[in-house]
Design a protein around this motif. Structure first.
Motif, PDB file in Angstrom:
ATOM      1  N   GLU A  26       0.843  -1.528  -0.083  1.00  0.00           N
ATOM      2  CA  GLU A  26      -0.318   0.172  -0.182  1.00  0.00           C
ATOM      3  C   GLU A  26       0.972   1.346   0.167  1.00  0.00           C
ATOM      4  O   GLU A  26       0.319   2.614  -0.660  1.00  0.00           O
ATOM      5  CB  GLU A  26      -0.864  -0.088   1.474  1.00  0.00           C
ATOM      6  N   SER A  27       1.819   1.408   0.694  1.00  0.00           N
ATOM      7  CA  SER A  27       2.803   2.287   0.511  1.00  0.00           C
ATOM      8  C   SER A  27       3.197   2.349  -0.413  1.00  0.00           C
ATOM      9  O   SER A  27       3.393   3.822  -1.029  1.00  0.00           O
ATOM     10  CB  SER A  27       4.089   2.005   1.898  1.00  0.00           C
ATOM     11  N   ALA A  28       3.853   2.090  -1.356  1.00  0.00           N
ATOM     12  CA  ALA A  28       4.174   1.568  -2.625  1.00  0.00           C
ATOM     13  C   ALA A  28       3.322   2.349  -3.662  1.00  0.00           C
ATOM     14  O   ALA A  28       3.482   2.913  -4.732  1.00  0.00           O
ATOM     15  CB  ALA A  28       5.180   0.298  -3.355  1.00  0.00           C
ATOM     16  N   ILE A  29       1.942   1.926  -3.468  1.00  0.00           N
ATOM     17  CA  ILE A  29       1.234   2.459  -4.034  1.00  0.00           C
ATOM     18  C   ILE A  29       0.769   3.942  -4.135  1.00  0.00           C
ATOM     19  O   ILE A  29       0.203   4.680  -5.020  1.00  0.00           O
ATOM     20  CB  ILE A  29      -0.581   1.362  -3.889  1.00  0.00           C
ATOM     21  N   ASP A  30       0.976   4.255  -2.635  1.00  0.00           N
ATOM     22  CA  ASP A  30       0.699   5.695  -1.894  1.00  0.00           C
ATOM     23  C   ASP A  30       1.700   7.147  -2.740  1.00  0.00           C
ATOM     24  O   ASP A  30       0.969   7.630  -3.419  1.00  0.00           O
ATOM     25  CB  ASP A  30       0.497   6.019  -0.615  1.00  0.00           C
ATOM     26  N   HIS A  31       3.023   6.105  -2.510  1.00  0.00           N
ATOM     27  CA  HIS A  31       3.503   6.891  -3.310  1.00  0.00           C
ATOM     28  C   HIS A  31       3.657   7.429  -4.393  1.00  0.00           C
ATOM     29  O   HIS A  31       3.709   8.267  -5.867  1.00  0.00           O
ATOM     30  CB  HIS A  31       5.085   6.179  -3.397  1.00  0.00           C
ATOM     31  N   ALA A  32       3.166   5.700  -5.476  1.00  0.00           N
ATOM     32  CA  ALA A  32       2.815   6.096  -6.726  1.00  0.00           C
ATOM     33  C   ALA A  32       1.885   7.268  -6.776  1.00  0.00           C
ATOM     34  O   ALA A  32       1.947   7.911  -8.263  1.00  0.00           O
ATOM     35  CB  ALA A  32       2.376   4.623  -7.634  1.00  0.00           C
ATOM     36  N   ARG A  33       0.544   7.251  -6.645  1.00  0.00           N
ATOM     37  CA  ARG A  33      -0.028   8.260  -6.772  1.00  0.00           C
ATOM     38  C   ARG A  33      -0.096   9.696  -6.090  1.00  0.00           C
ATOM     39  O   ARG A  33      -0.427  10.483  -7.540  1.00  0.00           O
ATOM     40  CB  ARG A  33      -1.676   7.843  -5.374  1.00  0.00           C
ATOM     41  N   LEU A  34       0.814   9.806  -5.864  1.00  0.00           N
ATOM     42  CA  LEU A  34       1.839  11.381  -5.855  1.00  0.00           C
ATOM     43  C   LEU A  34       2.423  11.985  -6.981  1.00  0.00           C
ATOM     44  O   LEU A  34       2.120  12.807  -7.746  1.00  0.00           O
ATOM     45  CB  LEU A  34       2.114  11.420  -4.034  1.00  0.00           C
ATOM     46  N   ILE A  35       2.797  10.202  -6.881  1.00  0.00           N
ATOM     47  CA  ILE A  35       3.528  10.193  -9.148  1.00  0.00           C
ATOM     48  C   ILE A  35       2.409  10.969  -9.562  1.00  0.00           C
ATOM     49  O   ILE A  35       2.770  11.593 -10.965  1.00  0.00           O
ATOM     50  CB  ILE A  35       4.640   9.831  -9.112  1.00  0.00           C
ATOM     51  N   GLU A  36       1.467  10.160  -9.473  1.00  0.00           N
ATOM     52  CA  GLU A  36       0.416  10.291 -10.481  1.00  0.00           C
ATOM     53  C   GLU A  36      -0.399  11.736 -10.282  1.00  0.00           C
ATOM     54  O   GLU A  36      -0.366  12.665 -11.103  1.00  0.00           O
ATOM     55  CB  GLU A  36      -0.458   9.462 -10.430  1.00  0.00           C
ATOM     56  N   SER A  37      -0.029  12.180  -8.794  1.00  0.00           N
ATOM     57  CA  SER A  37      -1.093  13.871  -8.495  1.00  0.00           C
ATOM     58  C   SER A  37      -0.613  14.767  -8.632  1.00  0.00           C
ATOM     59  O   SER A  37      -0.506  16.048  -9.710  1.00  0.00           O
ATOM     60  CB  SER A  37      -2.004  13.428  -7.708  1.00  0.00           C
ATOM     61  N   GLN A  38       0.656  14.735  -8.351  1.00  0.00           N
ATOM     62  CA  GLN A  38       1.778  15.819  -8.064  1.00  0.00           C
ATOM     63  C   GLN A  38       3.184  15.883  -9.555  1.00  0.00           C
ATOM     64  O   GLN A  38       3.801  17.075  -9.511  1.00  0.00           O
ATOM     65  CB  GLN A  38       1.810  16.283  -6.835  1.00  0.00           C
ATOM     66  N   GLY A  39       3.213  14.826  -9.449  1.00  0.00           N
ATOM     67  CA  GLY A  39       4.457  14.230 -11.008  1.00  0.00           C
ATOM     68  C   GLY A  39       5.669  14.003  -9.791  1.00  0.00           C
ATOM     69  O   GLY A  39       6.610  13.895 -10.638  1.00  0.00           O
ATOM     70  N   TYR A  40       5.363  13.440  -8.928  1.00  0.00           N
ATOM     71  CA  TYR A  40       6.855  13.420  -8.081  1.00  0.00           C
ATOM     72  C   TYR A  40       6.345  12.768  -6.299  1.00  0.00           C
ATOM     73  O   TYR A  40       5.295  13.016  -5.838  1.00  0.00           O
ATOM     74  CB  TYR A  40       8.085  14.554  -7.709  1.00  0.00           C
ATOM     75  N   THR A  41       7.251  12.128  -5.974  1.00  0.00           N
ATOM     76  CA  THR A  41       7.035  11.711  -4.676  1.00  0.00           C
ATOM     77  C   THR A  41       8.501  11.589  -3.581  1.00  0.00           C
ATOM     78  O   THR A  41       9.158  11.876  -4.586  1.00  0.00           O
ATOM     79  CB  THR A  41       6.520  10.298  -3.961  1.00  0.00           C
ATOM     80  N   VAL A  42       8.633  11.414  -2.893  1.00  0.00           N
ATOM     81  CA  VAL A  42       9.981  12.044  -1.930  1.00  0.00           C
ATOM     82  C   VAL A  42      10.176  10.050  -1.011  1.00  0.00           C
ATOM     83  O   VAL A  42       9.187  10.482   0.109  1.00  0.00           O
ATOM     84  CB  VAL A  42       9.970  12.820  -0.889  1.00  0.00           C
ATOM     85  N   VAL A  43      10.810  10.046  -1.288  1.00  0.00           N
ATOM     86  CA  VAL A  43      10.953   8.421  -0.396  1.00  0.00           C
ATOM     87  C   VAL A  43      12.304   9.151   1.069  1.00  0.00           C
ATOM     88  O   VAL A  43      13.298   9.138   0.191  1.00  0.00           O
ATOM     89  CB  VAL A  43      11.449   7.287  -1.037  1.00  0.00           C
ATOM     90  N   LYS A  44      11.638   9.285   2.045  1.00  0.00           N
ATOM     91  CA  LYS A  44      12.490   9.528   3.256  1.00  0.00           C
ATOM     92  C   LYS A  44      13.229   8.203   3.788  1.00  0.00           C
ATOM     93  O   LYS A  44      12.690   6.872   3.345  1.00  0.00           O
ATOM     94  CB  LYS A  44      11.627   9.951   4.747  1.00  0.00           C
ATOM     95  N   SER A  45      15.014   8.190   3.696  1.00  0.00           N
ATOM     96  CA  SER A  45      15.339   7.350   4.472  1.00  0.00           C
ATOM     97  C   SER A  45      16.205   6.597   2.844  1.00  0.00           C
ATOM     98  O   SER A  45      15.896   5.686   3.207  1.00  0.00           O
ATOM     99  CB  SER A  45      15.578   7.083   5.699  1.00  0.00           C
ATOM    100  N   GLY A  46      15.196   6.993   1.651  1.00  0.00           N
ATOM    101  CA  GLY A  46      15.471   6.017   0.663  1.00  0.00           C
ATOM    102  C   GLY A  46      16.882   4.767   1.131  1.00  0.00           C
ATOM    103  O   GLY A  46      16.705   3.327   0.773  1.00  0.00           O
ATOM    104  N   VAL A  47      17.995   4.835   1.007  1.00  0.00           N
ATOM    105  CA  VAL A  47      19.101   4.390   1.402  1.00  0.00           C
ATOM    106  C   VAL A  47      19.720   5.509   2.598  1.00  0.00           C
ATOM    107  O   VAL A  47      19.780   6.513   2.827  1.00  0.00           O
ATOM    108  CB  VAL A  47      20.380   4.634  -0.151  1.00  0.00           C
ATOM    109  N   SER A  48      20.891   4.259   3.073  1.00  0.00           N
ATOM    110  CA  SER A  48      21.479   5.336   4.861  1.00  0.00           C
ATOM    111  C   SER A  48      22.272   6.020   4.634  1.00  0.00           C
ATOM    112  O   SER A  48      23.360   5.872   3.159  1.00  0.00           O
ATOM    113  CB  SER A  48      22.063   3.590   5.049  1.00  0.00           C
ATOM    114  N   PRO A  49      22.503   6.553   6.263  1.00  0.00           N
ATOM    115  CA  PRO A  49      23.991   7.410   5.791  1.00  0.00           C
ATOM    116  C   PRO A  49      25.207   6.752   5.678  1.00  0.00           C
ATOM    117  O   PRO A  49      25.590   7.067   4.640  1.00  0.00           O
ATOM    118  CB  PRO A  49      23.953   7.971   6.740  1.00  0.00           C
ATOM    119  N   HIS A  50      25.109   5.190   5.340  1.00  0.00           N
ATOM    120  CA  HIS A  50      26.612   5.125   4.530  1.00  0.00           C
ATOM    121  C   HIS A  50      26.442   4.803   4.022  1.00  0.00           C
ATOM    122  O   HIS A  50      27.295   4.469   3.232  1.00  0.00           O
ATOM    123  CB  HIS A  50      26.569   3.269   5.644  1.00  0.00           C
TER     124      HIS A  50
END
Ligand code: AKG
Length: 303
Positions: A26-50
């Motif tokens: 559901e989380s991936a679908i929600d992000h995709a919904r943002l891409i559909e509606s506003q044209g982008y989405t932000v994934v917080k901490s997609g990769v680690s500080p390392h």
């Protein structure tokens, strides 16, 4: 021959149910919904500080090992130009794509199948690029099967030139590139166009921005933390905001992704509308990395 009926998932009004049935979260679908509606989405901490610090170290050690070439490309202000396809010569860099699990799932939802790497750009500093759509450079067949997947490797703030974009601009400005090109050449479109044509680029991008602003849309900036990933729609107008403190770095990387086996063309095809017939397979091979396909293209040059 490649399938000619592929589209981003959004072409099907019922895409979310399709994605759910295919087992996406559901989380991936929600992000995709943002891409559909506003044209982008932000994934917080997609990769680690390392991951981020290892990537910056990889760039510094590449500079060290290629001192003469790197110095010859260094700009007057001490910064380096963007670095093309660093992931082709460094698995540490490719990990920023392959280990970015949430981001991968979102891309897969949008493409309706596994995302593959086409190319990447690694930035040592903000790009200060005017607002633009990427599609003249990433002109796929079928059209718009492309995503920009941008990760901050250190904090991107107003000081060092964060990303900027026009939310909703992917959906409103229906600018026809062939019409723009024809008008640019006074009504007589030449039989052949170069892959990169500055005049056409500027004419197309200005039309897009003008239409967005005329429709009341606004530009926003996206300050992000190290490790955050922003995914943009192929038609989202975006760029790099002005750099206020020019001595600062703003390490980041953008992967340009498509589904596997999708050919990508440039402005000669985009502005003429003349797609190769019958549609070709890509002219590059793919290699596999951590279960993903990566276009086997040369890398490791400033450009
Ligand atoms: O990193 C940035 O500042 C902007 C990147 C961008 O616009 C692009 O790669 O298309």
């Amino acid at each position: 021959m490649i399938p000619t009926d592929r589209t981003l998932c959004f072409a099907n009004p019922d895409w979310a149910s399709v994605a759910r049935r295919a087992g996406y979260s559901e989380s991936a679908i929600d992000h995709a919904r943002l891409i559909e509606s506003q044209g982008y989405t932000v994934v917080k901490s997609g990769v680690s500080p390392h991951h981020c610090s290892r990537a910056i170290d990889a760039f510094r050690s590449w500079l060290e090992q290629n001192k003469q070439y790197a110095e010859s490309k260094r700009m007057a202000d001490g910064h380096y130009p963007r670095f093309v396809n660093f992931h082709s010569i460094s698995d540490t860099i490719l990990d920023l794509f392959a280990d970015n699990r949430t981001t991968l799932e979102i891309q897969d939802v949008v493409f309706g199948g596994p995302a593959a790497v086409y190319t990447s750009l690694f930035y040592e500093r903000g790009s200060a690029q005017p607002l633009h759509r990427d599609v003249p450079y990433f002109c796929t067949y079928p059209r718009d099967l492309y995503l920009g997947v941008w990760t901050a490797l250190e904090a991107a703030s107003l000081a060092n030139g964060p990303l900027m974009m026009i939310p909703g601009g992917h959906a409103v400005a229906q600018v026809d590139p062939v019409e723009v090109a024809t008008a640019h050449f006074g009504g007589n479109l030449p039989n052949t166009l170069p892959p990169i044509h500055d005049g056409l680029w500027v004419a197309y991008q200005s039309r897009v921005s003008d239409e967005c602003f005329a429709k009341g849309l606004n530009m926003v900036v996206a300050p992000l933390d190290a490790g955050d990933t922003l995914i943009w729609h192929p038609l989202l107008p975006h760029g790099g905001a002005q750099i206020v403190e020019t001595h600062l770095t703003r390490f980041s990387i953008v992967f340009h992704t498509t589904p596997e086996n999708v050919p990508v063309y440039q402005g000669d095809v985009f502005f003429s509308g003349q797609y190769p017939k019958p549609p070709e397979l890509p002219r590059w091979a793919y290699r596999r990395y951590k279960g993903r396909s990566v276009a086997d293209l040369a890398g490791g040059k400033f450009g």
